[in-house]
Write an enzyme that holds these catalytic residues in place. Sequence first.
Site, PDB file in Angstrom:
ATOM      1  N   GLU A  45      46.094  30.642  36.696  1.00 46.75           N
ATOM      2  CA  GLU A  45      46.105  31.940  37.369  1.00 46.75           C
ATOM      3  C   GLU A  45      44.826  32.058  38.159  1.00 46.75           C
ATOM      4  O   GLU A  45      43.736  31.925  37.608  1.00 46.75           O
ATOM      5  CB  GLU A  45      46.083  33.059  36.326  1.00 46.75           C
ATOM      6  CG  GLU A  45      47.407  33.654  36.029  1.00 46.75           C
ATOM      7  CD  GLU A  45      47.271  34.756  34.988  1.00 46.75           C
ATOM      8  OE1 GLU A  45      46.246  35.473  34.973  1.00 46.75           O
ATOM      9  OE2 GLU A  45      48.187  34.875  34.176  1.00 46.75           O
ATOM     10  N   ASP A  56      40.606  45.756  34.247  1.00 44.07           N
ATOM     11  CA  ASP A  56      39.728  44.707  33.743  1.00 44.07           C
ATOM     12  C   ASP A  56      38.510  45.240  33.013  1.00 44.07           C
ATOM     13  O   ASP A  56      37.924  46.251  33.394  1.00 44.07           O
ATOM     14  CB  ASP A  56      39.275  43.814  34.902  1.00 44.07           C
ATOM     15  CG  ASP A  56      40.392  42.893  35.362  1.00 44.07           C
ATOM     16  OD1 ASP A  56      40.893  42.138  34.506  1.00 44.07           O
ATOM     17  OD2 ASP A  56      40.773  42.955  36.537  1.00 44.07           O
TER      18      ASP A  56
END
Lengths: 256, 402
Positions: A45, A56
């Site tokens: 990824e 995040d």
Amino acid sequence: MNRIQKLFREPKEKLIPFLTAGYPKLESTVELVCAAAESGADMVEIGIPFSDPQADGPVIQKSSQQALDNGMTLNKIFEQVIQIRKRTDVPISLMGYYNPILKMGHETFLNRCVSVGVNGVILPDLPLEEATPFCELAKAKGVSPILLVAPNSPNERIKKISGLAGDLIYAVSILGITGNNLASKDALADYLNRVRANSVTPFVVGFGISSRDDVVWFNKHSDGAVVGSSIIKNMVGKSDPVNATELLIKILKGNI
Amino acid sequence: MKNKFKDYNLPDARGHFEKFGGKFVPETLIPALEELERYYDEAKTDNAFQQELNHLLKHYSGRKTALYFADRISKELGFNVWLKREDLNHTGAHKINNALGQILLANRMGKKRIIAETGAGQHGVATATVAARFGLECIVYIGKEDIRRQKLNVFRMNLLGAEVRPVSSGSMTLKDATNEAIRDWVTNVESTYYLIGSTVGPHPYPMLVRDFQSVIGIETKQQFANQSNRELPDRLVACIGGGSNAMGLFYPFLKDDVKIVGVEAAGKGLESGEHAATLTKGDFGVLHGAASTLLQNEDGQVTLPHSISAGLDYPGIGPEHSYLNESGRVKYFSATDEEALDAFQWLSEKEGILPALESAHALAYLRQENNGIEPDEHVVVCLSGRGDKDVHTVADALGINL
Ligand SMILES: Cc1ncc(COP(=O)(O)O)c(C=O)c1O
């Protein structure tokens, strides 16, 4: 059949490292992705850095900011994937927030994905409600849209999400952001069994996965384990981040 | 155009104002947004809820707020200026209208932990206030840069028992505080109510914040009809951060034959690159859960805004404003830091009212040359807050050491 579709036909353990594009250096990503593939990564990824990474935790936030400061852009990522594709066949998925893609335009973005060899796209802030136009276009072009499910997604919804995605979905392990701690294994197993029962596609799990034991356990309960924050954290302060990443991936893969 | 707004009923069921709005959030938040929609739908038609809210607005916040004819500045300007005195609310700004509405929703939903983002600190103070009033835990995220600018409000939040968490990512202002609040919400979604402070964020927030703020426009309409010998004002003016005081004033007038003006922060000038004039300078994008208009670079990265006023220092804008701009129903202007500072002093000296620096942007528009205001027009300006919180910033800008 694209590389992701092919990979998930194979019933083997899968490790999927996450690398922020342009971190630690603007030019690091080509070497890192190739090294990851050689060390045993089954898919990679590549994170598209964004100014406002809402899903995040601090580790990926910082790497994202560093990458932007280094000058990383979506166009540079595509250029780097061209370099990567000269050296490896590993399935590649881009992961990023929706705005940079919206700005480039779905059509242009997906055409670039196809021409450089990106096989899938994960957009954590594009839920089912808003995802149809992007997903339909992606599928028409042979790029796998990898939608997300979470521990609080109802069964019916998991069915619908996986139906729209078509090839693969991504189960977020926790109610939380990247880098958070994992929930208890019992609660996780219940949740992943629920995803297994309702998803019409294979699924990988990510958020909070950090050890070889985790990778083994999650592969028992799903179709693959994504490791993000701990790969990024492992590079901090290392003089040779490529070497450090190779070593960690071999450990996570059980090859050391 | 009048006709188009006769039956105005946006957002649609998916939370869209045509191409703006929607829900661009991590999957984890979808069930929480759906839960909120359900509770809000019920509350809207529940008399007990509306009565409790009206009671609090009246007896706790001190509504209705005055609609004040500003005689001296009207004489100077050559048209009639009415100030909707949201500064007279408890805690000193319109933010309490929304905070009271949402805390009642949080209570109904059984949530014990309240989180909020704040820029100027006014929304943080309003949230800390209502959380104290209802005995709920309260955490407020605020950018480090804003802590410096709004020391007084940070201390007020502490006194009210809230935990103030400094945010040091990005520009360390409102957008980053919002990111951090969203991260907290994703992590604690089951226990926590996110009390958003403006008409921004994913559906249903832009709609419910607008509805809770509409008390501003509803009162204004009645008061204007009672106090002037006319039915409707000619023009409405409000400053725009995320757009809540503006939507609150505008919404009840959208279907009427009234000109409407929003004023954004032009910072150091529209061409300086240091401003927060989202509709004037931005383009289509997605931030904080909604499709709207955004200050961004050609790669789709959000750029850092600037305004002397912390409450306007935001690179986005509520989706409904993007829609009203595109449809032409509302015209958007901007005022610079300097114009706002001048207007701040002007209103203080002429009317004996210290306006918030945010509200001073709306006042500054009245003095601009190409504002299009005709002699003898009746103009209502939303005085969204009082200026006490800004005296340090103003003193700094004037080179005075307090
Ligand atoms: C007094 C005042 N006016 C205006 C604003 C801007 O917000 P909005 O555009 O949501 O009214 C703020 C925000 O902090 C404020 O404190």
